[in-house]
Scaffold this active site. Structure first.
Site, PDB file in Angstrom:
ATOM      1  N   GLY A  47       0.790  -1.228   0.000  1.00  0.00           N
ATOM      2  CA  GLY A  47       0.000   0.000   0.000  1.00  0.00           C
ATOM      3  C   GLY A  47       0.819   1.275   0.000  1.00  0.00           C
ATOM      4  O   GLY A  47       0.263   2.367   0.037  1.00  0.00           O
ATOM      5  N   HIS A  48       2.148   1.171  -0.057  1.00  0.00           N
ATOM      6  CA  HIS A  48       2.996   2.384   0.039  1.00  0.00           C
ATOM      7  C   HIS A  48       4.124   2.327  -0.971  1.00  0.00           C
ATOM      8  O   HIS A  48       5.236   1.992  -0.618  1.00  0.00           O
ATOM      9  CB  HIS A  48       3.575   2.487   1.443  1.00  0.00           C
ATOM     10  CG  HIS A  48       4.080   3.855   1.793  1.00  0.00           C
ATOM     11  ND1 HIS A  48       5.349   4.278   1.509  1.00  0.00           N
ATOM     12  CD2 HIS A  48       3.470   4.900   2.399  1.00  0.00           C
ATOM     13  CE1 HIS A  48       5.523   5.512   1.950  1.00  0.00           C
ATOM     14  NE2 HIS A  48       4.378   5.909   2.502  1.00  0.00           N
ATOM     15  N   PHE A  49       4.008   2.715  -2.061  1.00  0.00           N
ATOM     16  CA  PHE A  49       2.823   3.002  -2.847  1.00  0.00           C
ATOM     17  C   PHE A  49       2.745   1.937  -3.932  1.00  0.00           C
ATOM     18  O   PHE A  49       3.791   1.552  -4.453  1.00  0.00           O
ATOM     19  CB  PHE A  49       2.918   4.387  -3.477  1.00  0.00           C
ATOM     20  CG  PHE A  49       3.019   5.506  -2.451  1.00  0.00           C
ATOM     21  CD1 PHE A  49       1.896   5.918  -1.758  1.00  0.00           C
ATOM     22  CD2 PHE A  49       4.225   6.106  -2.177  1.00  0.00           C
ATOM     23  CE1 PHE A  49       1.980   6.948  -0.821  1.00  0.00           C
ATOM     24  CE2 PHE A  49       4.318   7.127  -1.239  1.00  0.00           C
ATOM     25  CZ  PHE A  49       3.192   7.550  -0.563  1.00  0.00           C
TER      26      PHE A  49
END
Length: 139
Positions: A47-49
């Site tokens: 999720g990052h990124f």
């Protein structure tokens, strides 16, 4: 040199939150140099990124704190205890950390008084500064 198995005998962190792979230099209670090999398979890259992987700065600081904890908890009087964050000062983020980078984490304990301490910490990639900060901890 300490392996991840050795590190787990000193600090309570475990996968996926153990953020140091090995320790290459240790002066108990004074200084530590550790390594973190950043791979694309890290849980936080989901999720990052998703389209531009960057290691979160707070996790680099956490890796520094874990390295510092190894230095302090290697002292006989602190074995078996847990070191907690008490504060972060003067944090500066100078470069992105991406998959393929190897972080060199250097932490020097500059003050200890009772159950409180202060450390100077840097994270570098190929001798290029990624993060510098001052960490405070307690037991």
């Amino acid at each position: 040199m300490l392996t991840s198995n050795d590190i787990e005998k000193i600090i309570p962190h475990r996968h996926p939150f153990l953020l140091i792979d090995n320790v290459i230099e240790l002066e108990a209670g004074k200084k530590v140099i550790a390594k973190k090999c950043v791979t694309v398979n890290e849980w936080f890259f989901v999720g990052h990124f998703p389209n531009k992987h960057v290691m979160p700065g707070v996790l680099i600081v956490e890796a520094l704190a874990q390295a510092g904890a190894v230095a302090i908890l290697s002292l006989e009087e602190f074995k078996g205890k847990i070191a907690y964050f008490a504060g972060i000062d003067k944090a500066r983020f100078k470069r992105k950390v991406v998959p393929g980078d190897v972080l060199t984490l250097e932490v020097e304990i500059i003050k200890m008084r009772g159950i409180l301490g202060v450390a100077q910490a840097t994270a570098k990639v190929n001798d290029e500064l990624a993060v510098a900060c001052e960490l405070m901890f307690s037991f």
